[in-house]
Structures are given as structure tokens and as C-alpha cells.
Write an enzyme that holds these catalytic residues in place. Structure first.
Site, short mmCIF file in Angstrom:
data_model
loop_
_atom_site.label_atom_id
_atom_site.label_comp_id
_atom_site.label_asym_id
_atom_site.label_seq_id
_atom_site.Cartn_x
_atom_site.Cartn_y
_atom_site.Cartn_z
N CYS A 68 48.12 25.53 -5.18
CA CYS A 68 47.52 26.23 -4.05
C CYS A 68 46.24 26.97 -4.45
O CYS A 68 45.21 26.85 -3.79
CB CYS A 68 48.54 27.21 -3.45
SG CYS A 68 47.91 28.10 -2.04
N CYS A 73 45.23 24.88 -1.32
CA CYS A 73 44.91 25.72 -0.15
C CYS A 73 43.64 26.55 -0.29
O CYS A 73 42.78 26.55 0.61
CB CYS A 73 46.04 26.69 0.16
SG CYS A 73 47.64 26.30 -0.49
N LYS A 76 40.32 24.56 -1.03
CA LYS A 76 40.15 23.70 0.15
C LYS A 76 39.56 24.48 1.32
O LYS A 76 38.61 24.08 1.96
CB LYS A 76 41.52 23.08 0.50
CG LYS A 76 41.59 22.18 1.70
CD LYS A 76 41.87 22.87 3.00
CE LYS A 76 43.05 23.79 3.04
NZ LYS A 76 44.35 23.14 3.03
N TYR A 202 47.80 15.30 5.58
CA TYR A 202 47.10 16.58 5.54
C TYR A 202 45.81 16.49 4.71
O TYR A 202 44.73 16.87 5.15
CB TYR A 202 47.97 17.63 4.84
CG TYR A 202 49.04 18.32 5.65
CD1 TYR A 202 50.24 17.70 5.94
CD2 TYR A 202 48.87 19.63 6.05
CE1 TYR A 202 51.25 18.38 6.62
CE2 TYR A 202 49.87 20.33 6.72
CZ TYR A 202 51.05 19.68 7.01
OH TYR A 202 52.04 20.36 7.67
N GLU A 206 41.87 16.65 6.00
CA GLU A 206 41.13 17.87 5.62
C GLU A 206 39.88 17.49 4.83
O GLU A 206 38.78 17.99 5.11
CB GLU A 206 42.03 18.81 4.82
CG GLU A 206 43.10 19.47 5.71
CD GLU A 206 43.99 20.45 4.96
OE1 GLU A 206 44.02 20.42 3.72
OE2 GLU A 206 44.67 21.26 5.64
N THR A 335 53.03 26.35 0.69
CA THR A 335 53.04 27.56 -0.14
C THR A 335 53.92 28.68 0.42
O THR A 335 54.75 29.23 -0.30
CB THR A 335 51.59 28.06 -0.34
OG1 THR A 335 50.94 27.09 -1.13
CG2 THR A 335 51.52 29.40 -1.02
N HIS A 460 40.68 38.11 27.39
CA HIS A 460 39.62 37.31 27.97
C HIS A 460 38.25 37.67 27.42
O HIS A 460 37.98 38.86 27.24
CB HIS A 460 39.62 37.52 29.49
CG HIS A 460 38.70 36.60 30.21
ND1 HIS A 460 38.93 35.24 30.30
CD2 HIS A 460 37.52 36.84 30.83
CE1 HIS A 460 37.93 34.69 30.99
NE2 HIS A 460 37.07 35.64 31.31
N GLU A 465 44.14 32.74 25.23
CA GLU A 465 44.68 33.17 26.54
C GLU A 465 45.21 31.98 27.34
O GLU A 465 46.02 32.14 28.25
CB GLU A 465 43.64 33.95 27.34
CG GLU A 465 42.49 33.12 27.87
CD GLU A 465 41.51 33.92 28.72
OE1 GLU A 465 41.95 34.74 29.54
OE2 GLU A 465 40.29 33.71 28.55
P1 NDP Z 1 51.12 13.48 3.33
O1 NDP Z 1 52.53 13.22 3.05
O2 NDP Z 1 50.74 14.51 4.32
O3 NDP Z 1 50.43 12.11 3.77
C1 NDP Z 1 50.49 10.97 2.96
C2 NDP Z 1 49.67 9.89 3.59
O4 NDP Z 1 49.58 8.80 2.68
C3 NDP Z 1 50.27 9.36 4.87
O5 NDP Z 1 49.23 9.01 5.74
C4 NDP Z 1 51.00 8.11 4.41
O6 NDP Z 1 51.06 7.11 5.38
C5 NDP Z 1 50.10 7.63 3.29
N1 NDP Z 1 50.80 6.89 2.25
C6 NDP Z 1 51.90 7.26 1.57
N2 NDP Z 1 52.23 6.32 0.66
C7 NDP Z 1 51.31 5.36 0.76
C8 NDP Z 1 51.12 4.12 0.10
N3 NDP Z 1 51.95 3.69 -0.85
N4 NDP Z 1 50.06 3.37 0.46
C9 NDP Z 1 49.22 3.79 1.43
N5 NDP Z 1 49.35 4.95 2.09
C10 NDP Z 1 50.39 5.71 1.76
O7 NDP Z 1 50.48 13.74 1.90
P2 NDP Z 1 49.16 14.46 1.42
O8 NDP Z 1 48.87 13.85 0.12
O9 NDP Z 1 48.11 14.45 2.47
O10 NDP Z 1 49.63 15.96 1.23
C11 NDP Z 1 50.80 16.25 0.47
C12 NDP Z 1 51.53 17.42 1.03
O11 NDP Z 1 50.87 18.61 0.65
C13 NDP Z 1 51.60 17.50 2.55
O12 NDP Z 1 52.63 16.72 3.09
C14 NDP Z 1 51.82 18.96 2.77
O13 NDP Z 1 53.19 19.23 2.61
C15 NDP Z 1 51.03 19.59 1.65
N6 NDP Z 1 49.70 20.03 2.13
C16 NDP Z 1 49.63 21.02 3.06
C17 NDP Z 1 48.41 21.45 3.54
C18 NDP Z 1 48.36 22.51 4.58
O14 NDP Z 1 49.35 23.23 4.76
N7 NDP Z 1 47.25 22.67 5.30
C19 NDP Z 1 47.16 20.87 3.07
C20 NDP Z 1 47.34 19.82 2.11
C21 NDP Z 1 48.57 19.43 1.66
P3 NDP Z 1 52.20 7.10 6.53
O15 NDP Z 1 51.89 8.23 7.42
O16 NDP Z 1 52.02 5.79 7.19
O17 NDP Z 1 53.50 7.25 5.82
#
Ligand code: NDP
Length: 474
Positions: A68, A73, A76, A202, A206, A335, A460, A465
Site C-alpha cells: 500500500c 494505494c 497510486k 482495479y 486505475e 488495506t 446544495h 445531494e
Molecule cells: P483484479 O483481481 O482486480 O483484476 C484482475 C484482472 O486480470 C481481471 O480483469 C481478470 O479478468 C484478469 N485476469 C486474471 N487472470 C488472467 C489471466 N490469466 N489472463 C488474462 N487476464 C487475467 O486484480 P488487480 O491486479 O487489478 O488488483 C489486485 C487486487 O488488489 C484487487 O482485486 C484489489 O483487491 C486490490 N486493489 C485495490 C485497489 C483499490 O482499493 N482502489 C487498487 C488496486 C488494487 P476477469 O475479470 O475476466 O477474471
């Protein structure tokens, strides 16, 4: 900042701990608690426990603050701010400002970010030291139920807490060595002209927003039909529309077959027969629990099929003296969830208090541009659970965007169970969605009904709102 809140409220438990401690100290260990990993969960557990008089050590082999603070976080969000200035400069003209030429210096942003992260690492270090935690720099390996080795030195502890977080997952495809992950993107030596992001979660959305805002031509390759699996369908579609308007290219139902190096960059070859030329490829295809090489398997600590540590409701593994919390358990990888779990863990074991984390209605935000935030059920989940759902929805252009000449819109959506009048889900895409939904999450957790929202006077003129003025279900 989750990691820097006060431990004062827990001092009151100190006496209780001292009593419990006498009972649990069955052997003469070096420490009562040995924490592996100084990320959000590990630091919170370590310093809160130490504040109660527990003898705590924490081992860390990379950086204080974990993902994080270092590659998640915090940096980012700083980069999101950096990327929003271009739109603000453009918008300012509509409000009468006349600016000179603007220039963006990536290396300055990276350097300033690094300075701030160094400062925060120092804060974490100081907080641990001031709480009386022993800090051990190095990689810890568990050798038996009460013993850890770091830098060839043995440490014994009554309890061991594994809080080693997660690590980017990269699918095993030809040419994956050419690609980066979110671990590297923060410190790129220079910004590429073109970037392909693989994944649509995510991190993908982002960083698509960040780099698009900084002038990079971004393409997102997602294997399914939409980004952000698990979010409300309307919200997913709306975000794709708004990000496309801002210039992000999306390729859906697209699978990467291999990546090849060419003189001027790379070609991403898709299984669907498309070749996309780019200067940089980034995988954002999920994260895996960090459980390899710390001695868990040898000791017989049960892991699930993705390698996450299996724990009971008290974060205890099948080896009674070993506990785990946060992303390494792969429950809700956020987090604030890890820090809440750390507090529950410490209260239960060292303050004799039952403090369970409630995993329902956890609000979440995605710092895409525009932002997304959600709490409660999606429309799809609500319809599966209840027969009588009313949907309230509004789409509008925020006031600021009128003079700014920006056509980005906001969407707000509320899901209500008609028979009970209970609000069971709230979703927003738009500026400051996270700031707004955080307050709404309190209302939802308190069981607020639609009538409570209706009788609340709006502030407002704000976007928020709208949540108290939506009268007709769609
Ligand atoms: P996510 O789990 O959010 O997303 C993973 C993405 O990768 C999905 O689109 C998934 O597709 C795709 N994917 C997974 N495996 C494969 C593969 N073998 N080949 C191709 N595509 C694949 O993971 P992130 O890496 O974006 O983030 C990890 C975690 O970190 C998040 O889930 C969240 O918990 C945390 N995080 C939180 C944030 C926040 O609170 N703002 C910011 C960043 C991270 P499909 O959808 O089709 O399965």
C-alpha cells in the site's frame, strides 16, 4: 493513513493483557508475538499489540508499509492527482484563466513521490520503535511452530503472525519477461508513448487513467466482455464509456497469446489474431498470496488452491501457534480490511475482547478516472437475493463541467428492497466517489431506509445531494 492512527484506545486493555499473558506464557520464548511482514496488517498488529505490553518482533525483508505505502494505494493516488492536472488546465480556460504552455516532468513526479514514500516509511519505522516493537531486517523463515530464522539467527515466539501480503500474478505466456507489473510502473525511467495493459481489474483501470492523463496512448486488453468483474453492470458499462471518451482504447474478449520484442518496442499478439504494437506492456492480471519460501508448506500449514493461508474466524491456521491475516489470506484484499483484521486479532488474543470483522457492506473505491465507489449489493446480486427491488438512478453532467467544457458525466445508483424500504446497495461513478460513498457506507451499515435518505436535507449544490433527492425508481 491507516498505519498512523493512535493506539491510545487500547491502553485500557493493558491490565487485562497482563493477566492473560501470565496464563499463556507456558514456555520461555524470545517474544510473545513474531510478525512476518511490515505491511498494513503486520504493522498495525505489531504496534497495537506492543502498546498493550506484548513483547513483539517484526521481520521485513523489503519495505516498511508493504504494498500500500510503496507500490500501491499511496503512490497510486499521488499519480492519479498528477494525471488530473491536464484536464484541470483545459477546464480553467472556461473559468477565465489563461495559462502559458504546460510541460510535464515525469522524473520530477517520481522523485517527489519517492521522497514522500521515504518519509512515510520513516513514520512506520518510528511508530514501531516507539511502540517498543523489535524490528528485524531480513527474510523470515518459519522452521517450527514457535521458531523463525532471520539472517541465520533463530528467534522463538509464543505466536507467529504471517502478514506477508500479495504479489503481482503474471500468466505464463511467451514473452512475459518483456512486461512489467504494478511493482515497476511507479519508477519507470521514462514514460512510454504507447502502453498496453493486460487485465481489466482495479489496477488496470486505475493505471489506464493515470497514464492516459499523463499523455500516454493506453490500450487495455481484457479477456472478458467488460472491466471490473464483480462491480454493478451499469457502473462497469458507464466507466468504459467515460474512459473511452477520454481516449483509452479497450479491447474486450481479448486474450494475449505472446509478446515479441521488435526494434522499436514490442508486439502483443492476441489469440484472436490481432497484433498490437506498443512501447511497454504491463500485466495487471491479479495478485497472488505471498506464501512461497517462508516455511509454511514444510510445517504443514494449510494453504488453499491459490496458495492463500487458510485461517479460522480468529485468523488462526491449522497449526495453533501460527496466525495469518491480510492479503496473504486472500479474503478481501484491501488495506483497511487488513488493518481491521489486525485490530480484531490483537483484541481477541491480547485484550480478551471479541472483535470480529464484519465482511458485509465493505465499501470500496476504484481510483479510475472518473472514480468509482460502491457499497453493498450490485443490482444483479440484489435481484438474485430479493424479489422486490427498486432501482434509483441518475446520470448528469457535474456543475463544474459546464463552464469547463468537459463532457464527462456522473452516474449514481441506489438499490432498495421495496418491502422493507432498506437501501442495500449504493454505487457511483464520478468525481470524489470514494469520499461520498464512505459516508453512505455508514448509513447502509446503520440499516438506513430509503425514507431516511428522502427525509435528509441535501447539501446544495453538490453531487452527493442526488443520493437524497432521487424520488422515482427507474
Ligand atoms: P483484479 O483481481 O482486480 O483484476 C484482475 C484482472 O486480470 C481481471 O480483469 C481478470 O479478468 C484478469 N485476469 C486474471 N487472470 C488472467 C489471466 N490469466 N489472463 C488474462 N487476464 C487475467 O486484480 P488487480 O491486479 O487489478 O488488483 C489486485 C487486487 O488488489 C484487487 O482485486 C484489489 O483487491 C486490490 N486493489 C485495490 C485497489 C483499490 O482499493 N482502489 C487498487 C488496486 C488494487 P476477469 O475479470 O475476466 O477474471
Amino acid at each position: 493513513m491507516n498505519g498512523v492512527a493512535s493506539v491510545a484506545p487500547f491502553i485500557e486493555y493493558q491490565t487485562t493483557f497482563q493477566n492473560i499473558e501470565r496464563e499463556i506464557k507456558v514456555a520461555d520464548y524470545d517474544y510473545d508475538l513474531f510478525v512476518i511482514g511490515a505491511g498494513s496488517g503486520g504493522v498495525r498488529a505489531a504496534r497495537t499489540a506492543a502498546g498493550l505490553g506484548v513483547r513483539v518482533a517484526v521481520a521485513e525483508d523489503r519495505y516498511f508499509g508493504g504494498t500500500c505505502v510503496n507500490v500501491g494505494c499511496v503512490p497510486k493516488k499521488l499519480y492519479v492527482y498528477a494525471s488530473q492536472f491536464k484536464d484541470s488546465f483545459t477546464a480553467s480556460a472556461g473559468f477565465g484563466w489563461k495559462l502559458g504552455a504546460q510541460e510535464f516532468d515525469w522524473s520530477k513526479l517520481v522523485a517527489n513521490k519517492t521522497k514522500e514514500i521515504d518519509r512515510l516509511q520513516g513514520v512506520y519505522d518510528r511508530l514501531l520503535q516507539e511502540s517498543g516493537v523489535t524490528i528485524i531486517n531480513g527474510r523470515a523463515t518459519i522452521v517450527d511452530a514457535h521458531t523463525v530464522i532471520v539472517n541465520d539467527k533463530k528467534f522463538t515466539a509464543s505466536r507467529i503472525l504471517v502478514a506477508t501480503g500479495g504479489w503481482p500474478f503474471v500468466p505464463d505466456i511467451i514473452g512475459k519477461e518483456h512486461a512489467i507489473t504494478s511493482n515497476e510502473v511507479f519508477n519507470l525511467p521514462a514514460l512510454p508513448k504507447r502502453l498496453v495493459i493486460v487485465g481489466g481489474g482495479y489496477i488496470a483501470v486505475e493505471f489506464a487513467g493515470i497514464l492516459n492523463g499523463l499523455g500516454v496512448e493506453v490500450s487495455v486488453l481484457e479477456r472478458s466482455a467488460k472491466v471490473l468483474n464483480g462491480f454493478d453492470e451499469d457502473i462497469r458499462e458507464f466507466l468504459i464509456e467515460e474512459m473511452t471518451k477520454k481516449g483509452v482504447n479497450f479491447y474486450f474478449n481479448t486474450n494475449v497469446d505472446r509478446i515479441s520484442k521488435i526494434e522499436a518496442g514490442y508486439i502483443v499478439h492476441t489469440a484472436e489474431g490481432r497484433d498490437i504494437e506498443t512501447d511497454l506492456v504491463m500485466f495487471a492480471t491479479g495478485r497472488v498470496p505471498n506464501t512461497k519460501g517462508i516455511g509454511l508448506e514444510a510445517l504443514g500449514v494449510e494453504l488453499d488452491r491459490v496458495g492463500a493461508v487458510k485461517v479460522n474466524d480468529d485468523y488462526q491456521t491449522n497449526v495453533p501457534s501460527i496466525y495469518a491475516l491480510g492479503d496473504v489470506t486472500n479474503r478481501v484484499n484491501l488495506t483497511p480490511v487488513a488493518t481491521a483484521e489486525a485490530m480484531a486479532f490483537v483484541k481477541k488474543l491480547y485484550a480478551n475482547t471479541v472483535a470480529k470483522v464484519d465482511y458485509d457492506n465493505i465499501p470500496t473505491a476504484v481510483f479510475s478516472q472518473p472514480n468509482i465507489a460502491s457499497v453493498g449489493l450490485t443490482e444483479e446480486n440484489a435481484r438474485a437475493k430479493y424479489d422486490d427491488i427498486d432501482i434509483y438512478k441518475t446520470v448528469f453532467r457535474p456543475l463544474k463541467n459546464t463552464l469547463a467544457g468537459i463532457n464527462e458525466r456522473t452516474m449514481m445508483k441506489m438499490i432498495v428492497v421495496r418491502s422493507s424500504d432498506k437501501v442495500v446497495g449504493m454505487h457511483m461513478v464520478g468525481p470524489d466517489a470514494g469520499e461520498i460513498i464512505q459516508g453512505m457506507a455508514v448509513a447502509i451499515r446503520a440499516g438506513a431506509t430509503k425514507s431516511v435518505f428522502d427525509s435528509t436535507i441535501g447539501i446544495h449544490p453538490t453531487a452527493a445531494e442526488e443520493f437524497v433527492t432521487m424520488r422515482k425508481p427507474v
